[in-house]
Design a protein around this motif. Structure first.
Motif, PDB file in Angstrom:
ATOM      1  N   ILE A   8       0.851  -1.186   0.000  1.00  0.00           N
ATOM      2  CA  ILE A   8       0.000   0.000   0.000  1.00  0.00           C
ATOM      3  C   ILE A   8       0.888   1.237   0.000  1.00  0.00           C
ATOM      4  CG2 ILE A   8      -1.805   1.252   1.241  1.00  0.00           C
ATOM      5  CD1 ILE A   8      -2.605  -1.460   2.497  1.00  0.00           C
ATOM      6  N   PHE A   9       0.661   2.115  -0.992  1.00  0.00           N
ATOM      7  CA  PHE A   9       1.463   3.323  -1.137  1.00  0.00           C
ATOM      8  C   PHE A   9       0.601   4.544  -0.841  1.00  0.00           C
ATOM      9  CE2 PHE A   9       2.999   0.167  -4.195  1.00  0.00           C
ATOM     10  CZ  PHE A   9       4.315   0.024  -3.775  1.00  0.00           C
ATOM     11  N   HIS A  10       1.111   5.459  -0.048  1.00  0.00           N
ATOM     12  CA  HIS A  10       0.471   6.753   0.200  1.00  0.00           C
ATOM     13  C   HIS A  10       1.283   7.810  -0.529  1.00  0.00           C
ATOM     14  CE1 HIS A  10      -1.666   9.990   2.160  1.00  0.00           C
ATOM     15  NE2 HIS A  10      -0.516  10.495   2.565  1.00  0.00           N
ATOM     16  N   ILE A  11       0.701   8.379  -1.591  1.00  0.00           N
ATOM     17  CA  ILE A  11       1.432   9.329  -2.439  1.00  0.00           C
ATOM     18  C   ILE A  11       0.665  10.652  -2.450  1.00  0.00           C
ATOM     19  CG2 ILE A  11       2.411   9.748  -4.718  1.00  0.00           C
ATOM     20  CD1 ILE A  11       2.298   6.731  -5.217  1.00  0.00           C
ATOM     21  N   PRO A  12       1.055  11.636  -1.638  1.00  0.00           N
ATOM     22  CA  PRO A  12       0.352  12.934  -1.609  1.00  0.00           C
ATOM     23  C   PRO A  12       0.454  13.665  -2.943  1.00  0.00           C
ATOM     24  CG  PRO A  12       1.795  12.647   0.300  1.00  0.00           C
ATOM     25  CD  PRO A  12       2.152  11.559  -0.680  1.00  0.00           C
ATOM     26  N   TYR A  13      -0.569  14.479  -3.242  1.00  0.00           N
ATOM     27  CA  TYR A  13      -0.558  15.258  -4.471  1.00  0.00           C
ATOM     28  C   TYR A  13       0.633  16.217  -4.514  1.00  0.00           C
ATOM     29  CZ  TYR A  13      -5.334  13.675  -5.315  1.00  0.00           C
ATOM     30  OH  TYR A  13      -6.447  12.911  -5.537  1.00  0.00           O
ATOM     31  N   ASP A  14       1.030  16.712  -3.338  1.00  0.00           N
ATOM     32  CA  ASP A  14       2.149  17.655  -3.292  1.00  0.00           C
ATOM     33  C   ASP A  14       3.374  17.022  -2.638  1.00  0.00           C
ATOM     34  OD1 ASP A  14       0.994  17.446  -0.819  1.00  0.00           O
ATOM     35  OD2 ASP A  14       1.136  19.577  -0.314  1.00  0.00           O
ATOM     36  N   GLY A  15       3.445  15.678  -2.639  1.00  0.00           N
ATOM     37  CA  GLY A  15       4.546  14.984  -1.992  1.00  0.00           C
ATOM     38  C   GLY A  15       5.798  14.935  -2.848  1.00  0.00           C
ATOM     39  N   CYS A  16       6.849  14.399  -2.266  1.00  0.00           N
ATOM     40  CA  CYS A  16       8.134  14.318  -2.949  1.00  0.00           C
ATOM     41  C   CYS A  16       8.030  13.460  -4.205  1.00  0.00           C
ATOM     42  CB  CYS A  16       9.181  13.726  -2.001  1.00  0.00           C
ATOM     43  SG  CYS A  16      10.810  13.517  -2.729  1.00  0.00           S
ATOM     44  N   ALA A 117     -18.779  28.428  -3.293  1.00  0.00           N
ATOM     45  CA  ALA A 117     -18.267  27.229  -3.943  1.00  0.00           C
ATOM     46  C   ALA A 117     -16.877  26.959  -3.393  1.00  0.00           C
ATOM     47  CB  ALA A 117     -18.209  27.407  -5.455  1.00  0.00           C
ATOM     48  N   THR A 118     -16.615  25.693  -3.030  1.00  0.00           N
ATOM     49  CA  THR A 118     -15.348  25.329  -2.403  1.00  0.00           C
ATOM     50  C   THR A 118     -14.740  24.123  -3.106  1.00  0.00           C
ATOM     51  OG1 THR A 118     -16.216  26.077  -0.263  1.00  0.00           O
ATOM     52  CG2 THR A 118     -14.202  24.759  -0.233  1.00  0.00           C
ATOM     53  N   LEU A 119     -13.474  24.227  -3.447  1.00  0.00           N
ATOM     54  CA  LEU A 119     -12.715  23.110  -4.009  1.00  0.00           C
ATOM     55  C   LEU A 119     -11.944  22.442  -2.887  1.00  0.00           C
ATOM     56  CD1 LEU A 119     -11.319  21.421  -6.265  1.00  0.00           C
ATOM     57  CD2 LEU A 119      -9.687  23.319  -6.494  1.00  0.00           C
ATOM     58  N   TYR A 120     -12.176  21.141  -2.678  1.00  0.00           N
ATOM     59  CA  TYR A 120     -11.463  20.382  -1.662  1.00  0.00           C
ATOM     60  C   TYR A 120     -10.377  19.551  -2.340  1.00  0.00           C
ATOM     61  CZ  TYR A 120     -15.345  21.687   1.366  1.00  0.00           C
ATOM     62  OH  TYR A 120     -16.285  22.403   2.077  1.00  0.00           O
ATOM     63  N   SER A 121      -9.136  19.990  -2.184  1.00  0.00           N
ATOM     64  CA  SER A 121      -8.000  19.280  -2.769  1.00  0.00           C
ATOM     65  C   SER A 121      -6.744  19.632  -1.985  1.00  0.00           C
ATOM     66  CB  SER A 121      -7.818  19.663  -4.244  1.00  0.00           C
ATOM     67  OG  SER A 121      -6.619  19.126  -4.754  1.00  0.00           O
ATOM     68  N   PRO A 122      -5.884  18.644  -1.705  1.00  0.00           N
ATOM     69  CA  PRO A 122      -4.635  18.947  -0.996  1.00  0.00           C
ATOM     70  C   PRO A 122      -3.591  19.623  -1.878  1.00  0.00           C
ATOM     71  CG  PRO A 122      -4.732  16.623  -1.543  1.00  0.00           C
ATOM     72  CD  PRO A 122      -6.064  17.202  -1.944  1.00  0.00           C
ATOM     73  N   ASP A 123      -3.849  19.716  -3.175  1.00  0.00           N
ATOM     74  CA  ASP A 123      -2.899  20.354  -4.085  1.00  0.00           C
ATOM     75  C   ASP A 123      -2.976  21.865  -3.895  1.00  0.00           C
ATOM     76  OD1 ASP A 123      -1.384  21.365  -6.146  1.00  0.00           O
ATOM     77  OD2 ASP A 123      -2.170  20.013  -7.668  1.00  0.00           O
ATOM     78  N   PRO A 124      -1.909  22.514  -3.413  1.00  0.00           N
ATOM     79  CA  PRO A 124      -1.957  23.957  -3.159  1.00  0.00           C
ATOM     80  C   PRO A 124      -1.882  24.794  -4.426  1.00  0.00           C
ATOM     81  CG  PRO A 124       0.244  23.130  -2.735  1.00  0.00           C
ATOM     82  CD  PRO A 124      -0.596  21.925  -3.063  1.00  0.00           C
TER      83      PRO A 124
END
Length: 233
Positions: A8-16, A117-124
């Motif tokens: 199982i891999f956890h790969i953040p949108y703004d990760g390394c 209106a709100t966008l929910y995303s971890p990508d800054p």
């Protein structure tokens, strides 16, 4: 995390190592996972490489799981499709602190209505833009009987007011409640939202009001969201 049957891999949108780019109407997030086949300093065996791509469109998100076994090739590409999570809500005041959670939402004629209106995303590096907002007495038909608040970024209602938000993922505006003729007392609101890269000044989010003749195909994400109904007291 590795279990007996899964990796199982956890790969953040703004990760390394995660790269993002706009391609043909999608925002693509990609990364590569490399596995070591030996604990020694050298190895003559190939190391598996998994190339993951999360292709985002519309208004939801999905998780990615890839199963890698001995029968797979050592270099594997995996692409999954998802939707951006965008929410459209009525609020009780211009402070936008108390959302309306009960529908139908009963209002007075000419009452100020506040929408966020709100966008929910971890990508800054993403921003939200309202392209079109149209109202109708029928939640399944926004063409037969309709009234435009915004059309392709152009304000069509003279009571419409936009609010400034320092958060690029939030768009806020207001307009005054009205009624349709022919006895309609219910109003539904449908908005088409666009998700863009924050510093992409050629994107739809920075074009503002455009005409049909000027608008061309865009690589940004468009999402249609419905909210309502609003009913007159």
């Amino acid at each position: 995390m590795v279990t007996k049957s899964h990796a199982i891999f956890h790969i953040p949108y703004d990760g390394c190592g995660t790269k993002s780019e706009v391609n043909n109407g999608t925002v693509d997030y990609s990364n590569t996972v490399r596995a070591s086949t030996s604990d020694n300093f050298i190895s003559r065996a190939k190391s598996p490489q998994l190339h993951f791509t999360c292709r985002m469109n519309q208004s939801m998100t999905v998780d990615i799981m890839h199963i890698f076994s001995e029968s797979n090739s050592l270099e594997t590409d995996e692409t999954q499709y998802g939707r951006f999570n965008v929410k459209l809500s009525f609020y009780e005041s211009p402070s936008f602190s108390s959302p309306v959670n009960t529908f139908p939402y009963f209002v007075d004629l000419n009452q100020d209505l506040y929408i966020q209106a709100t966008l929910y995303s971890p990508d800054p590096n993403l921003m939200l833009f309202i392209d079109t907002c149209v109202t109708s007495p029928d939640s399944h038909d926004f063409t037969t009987v309709k009234y435009d608040l915004i059309k392709r970024g152009c304000v069509k209602d003279n009571t419409y007011t936009a609010y400034y938000s320092s958060n690029k993922k939030i768009v806020q505006f207001q307009f005054k409640a009205f009624q349709f003729f022919n006895g309609y007392s219910t109003v539904y609101l449908q908005c088409k939202m666009v998700v863009c890269k924050v510093y992409d000044y050629s994107s739809r989010c920075y074009q503002g009001c455009v005409t049909r003749n000027k608008r061309e195909t865009t690589s940004d994400q468009e999402n249609e969201i419905l909210v309502g109904p609003v009913k007159l007291k």
